[in-house]
Design an enzyme around this catalytic site. Structure first.
Site, PDB file in Angstrom:
ATOM      1  N   ARG A  50       0.854  -1.186   0.000  1.00  0.00           N
ATOM      2  CA  ARG A  50       0.000   0.000   0.000  1.00  0.00           C
ATOM      3  C   ARG A  50       0.886   1.231   0.000  1.00  0.00           C
ATOM      4  O   ARG A  50       1.864   1.316   0.750  1.00  0.00           O
ATOM      5  CB  ARG A  50      -0.895  -0.021   1.236  1.00  0.00           C
ATOM      6  CG  ARG A  50      -1.910   1.090   1.308  1.00  0.00           C
ATOM      7  CD  ARG A  50      -2.945   0.784   2.362  1.00  0.00           C
ATOM      8  NE  ARG A  50      -3.855  -0.291   1.924  1.00  0.00           N
ATOM      9  CZ  ARG A  50      -5.013  -0.068   1.330  1.00  0.00           C
ATOM     10  NH1 ARG A  50      -5.413   1.162   1.096  1.00  0.00           N
ATOM     11  NH2 ARG A  50      -5.778  -1.085   0.952  1.00  0.00           N
ATOM     12  N   GLY A  82      -2.535   4.574  -3.559  1.00  0.00           N
ATOM     13  CA  GLY A  82      -3.177   3.360  -4.017  1.00  0.00           C
ATOM     14  C   GLY A  82      -2.573   2.145  -3.354  1.00  0.00           C
ATOM     15  O   GLY A  82      -1.817   2.245  -2.390  1.00  0.00           O
ATOM     16  N   LYS A 106      -1.778  -2.569  -9.820  1.00  0.00           N
ATOM     17  CA  LYS A 106      -1.768  -1.353  -9.015  1.00  0.00           C
ATOM     18  C   LYS A 106      -3.145  -0.707  -9.130  1.00  0.00           C
ATOM     19  O   LYS A 106      -3.584  -0.358 -10.222  1.00  0.00           O
ATOM     20  CB  LYS A 106      -0.681  -0.406  -9.499  1.00  0.00           C
ATOM     21  CG  LYS A 106      -0.554   0.875  -8.696  1.00  0.00           C
ATOM     22  CD  LYS A 106       0.650   1.685  -9.165  1.00  0.00           C
ATOM     23  CE  LYS A 106       0.828   2.950  -8.370  1.00  0.00           C
ATOM     24  NZ  LYS A 106       2.023   3.715  -8.788  1.00  0.00           N
ATOM     25  N   ASP A 160      11.702   9.317  -7.996  1.00  0.00           N
ATOM     26  CA  ASP A 160      11.407   8.723  -6.681  1.00  0.00           C
ATOM     27  C   ASP A 160      12.190   7.430  -6.488  1.00  0.00           C
ATOM     28  O   ASP A 160      11.649   6.408  -6.056  1.00  0.00           O
ATOM     29  CB  ASP A 160       9.904   8.464  -6.542  1.00  0.00           C
ATOM     30  CG  ASP A 160       9.481   8.248  -5.082  1.00  0.00           C
ATOM     31  OD1 ASP A 160      10.226   8.679  -4.183  1.00  0.00           O
ATOM     32  OD2 ASP A 160       8.415   7.652  -4.846  1.00  0.00           O
TER      33      ASP A 160
END
Length: 579
Positions: free
Chosen positions: A134, A138, A158, A254
């Site tokens: 998690r 989402g 996803k 990221d």
């Protein structure tokens, strides 16, 4: 769109023998119910679950669980990072009405179009199974294909609730994630995308199922760090996929241990990059300005809102630092403190185990964690670094920085070209390893020359659909259409060395002095203030006239060493010549 692959949330408990050798251990907390996930107030600030060794830190706060470090002086005054919380809240619609002037609740829902044009047949094709992980926006589930080419196979799905898409930016993030995943194909270290679906409530992104767990889990299982050899094997895979993405004009934004999954539990299984929810397209000569990422891995230039693919390399530097020593290079007990540390503090290489690690390993990390993004090495250059290539055969892909440097070189004056050729002659065979590899990728003819048309032909061999959105091909078309003679390796080296990156080397001064000696013999000549001003595209006002005088020796009117170094960085005012 945040972390969606991985295991359920766990909280660490901190144990410490001493500050020099932090020990890392893990205890499990009760798992949250999938139906009622707790949404962080500011998704960007949720730090990596990787924890350090500060004994008195509460177990439920990974921000406070970093290794204790003592700074010689207090943090500097507030940085540009102090505004980041509000910017991110506006991006994701998580701000309170009195904190920003955006509509809330139903007003946002009515104003936003959440139709993506994806197929609506998800549940007729797949059967959802258990939840795997998690994230901020989402969650990811195991699923089984009921029909089609994947019938009977298990996949990862996803699921992104449309209810969480409360801003136009959040909706565009989802569109872009699917576009990037669907266009980036063919790399073994990139999670495979199958399809995207939607219904009234959710978007479903169907991908390859990786069952080996996160890189973060492997780090923790090894007591918090890797040996140098094992770390190299991990970094080769990370650098390989990041180099591929950067060549296509995609910046991940990221990168962290949680966003790399192993395909199986086997120790030597393949590592896959996942979660492109915050990724974006970037043209080689453009900069991004929106602030996204994860606090401990964010690059300084992201906080200053002007960045490109170099930001990913900083994140890789943080990952490498963690792999090798088990603690974060930048930490603080508050979010603003983390950002100030990223902007101002220097990582420590004095504490154990750094003194026992190789000089090449430390140099590798330092070249990635250079706060000046211009001095930071690229993914392809990192794959060519002696620490990486010393123990294994590594395929080094094309590097977009080569195209940018060649463009700048061609647009330079003959004087600057002469200075760069002198600098290139100071490189050792080891330092030329990367350049020779890049040169060979452009398929030189039997006489050892390449043309600018070779640049485009080489790129097309590795192109994907992503290049259309990132406009990389437009940039390369412009470079390859310039009017210039063929390049042999000597001139290619002169055109593709980065002076800024060389300034980050420990032996830069020696290279510069040696290059100036060569330049004195072969290229230095009397030059006027007016000619020098034209070289840099400057108008000859009084202050500029005074500054430029310092770059010329009064004895013979030739460039001084100071002027030579400035010339290496210079940009000619002459426009590129079209074919």
């Amino acid at each position: 769109m945040g972390l969606c692959h991985g295991k359920q949330i766990q909280s660490p408990e901190i144990a410490e023998e001493d500050h020099a050798t932090p020990q890392i251990e893990q205890i499990e907390e009760p798992l949250p119910k999938p139906e009622t996930p707790k949404q962080p107030k500011f998704p960007f600030y949720v730090p990596s679950p990787l924890f350090g060794s500060y004994k008195s830190s509460p177990a439920n706060s990974s921000v406070n669980s970093t290794p204790l470090r003592f700074f010689k002086r207090p943090f500097p005054p507030p940085s540009p990072a102090k505004h980041i919380k509000a910017l991110l809240a506006r991006r994701h619609g998580s701000v309170k009405p009195n904190e920003a002037s955006i509509p809330e609740g139903s007003e946002v829902e009515l104003a936003l179009d959440k139709s993506f044009g994806f197929s609506k047949q998800f549940f007729s094709r797949y059967e959802l199974g258990e939840e795997l992980g998690r994230g901020h926006f989402g969650y990811t589930c195991r699923a089984k294909a009921k029909k089609g080419e994947l019938k009977g196979d298990e996949v990862a799905v996803k699921v992104i609730p449309k209810s969480k898409m409360t801003t136009a930016i959040a909706i565009e993030d989802v569109r872009r994630e699917v576009r990037i995943l669907s266009s980036l194909t063919g790399h073994k270290n990139l999670v495979q995308f199958y399809d995207a679906y939607e219904d009234e409530d959710n978007v479903y992104i169907v991908m390859e199922l990786c069952e080996g767990g996160e890189l973060l889990d492997r780090i923790l299982a090894r007591g918090g760090k890797y040996s140098e050899e094992d770390a190299k094997a991990v970094m080769v895979q990370i650098l390989s996929v990041v180099a591929f993405c950067h060549l296509q004009g995609v910046v991940h934004r990221d990168l962290k241990p949680e966003n790399f999954l192993f395909t199986s539990k086997d120790e030597k299984s393949t590592l896959k990059a996942i979660d492109f929810g915050l990724s974006d397209f970037v043209k080689p000569d453009e900069r991004l300005n929106d602030i996204v990422g994860s606090a401990y891995y964010v690059a300084p230039e992201v906080l200053h809102r002007s960045y490109g693919t170099e930001a990913d390399m900083w994140s890789i530097g943080v990952i490498t630092y963690i792999l090798l020593c088990g603690s974060r290079p930048f930490w603080a007990r508050t979010e603003s403190g983390i950002f100030r540390a990223v902007l101002k503090a220097e990582p420590s290489f004095e504490e154990a185990p750094w003194p026992s690690l190789s000089a090449e390993a430390k140099d590798f990390v330092k070249q990635l964690l250079n706060k000046d993004y211009r001095k930071r090495i690229t993914a392809s250059q990192a794959l060519s670094h002696p620490w990486i290539r010393g123990s294994q055969e590594v395929k080094v892909p094309l590097d977009m920085i080569v195209y940018k440097l060649i463009r700048a070189y061609i647009c330079s004056s003959s004087l600057r070209k002469s200075a760069l050729r002198a600098l290139a002659k100071t490189l050792t065979p080891s330092q030329c390893f990367y350049l020779r590899g890049q040169f060979s990728l452009f398929a030189p003819n039997k006489n050892g020359y390449i043309s600018l048309q070779n640049l485009k032909a080489a790129l097309l061999k590795d192109s994907t659909e992503a290049m259309k959105d990132s406009k990389v091909l437009d940039f390369v078309n412009m470079v390859s259409s310039l009017q210039y003679r063929k390049l042999d390796f000597e001139e290619f080296a002169a055109s593709t060395i980065s002076v800024y990156q060389m300034e980050g080397w420990d032996n830069w001064e020696r290279h510069a002095r040696s290059a100036f000696e060569i330049f004195e013999k072969d290229g230095n000549r009397p030059i006027t203030i007016e000619e020098l001003a034209s070289e840099f595209g400057l108008s000859l006002c009084v202050p500029v006239h005074v500054v430029l005088q310092e770059w010329i020796r009064h004895s013979d009117g030739k460039l001084s060493f100071h002027g030579f170094v400035k010339l290496l960085h210079g940009i000619s005012s002459r426009p590129p010549l079209k074919a």
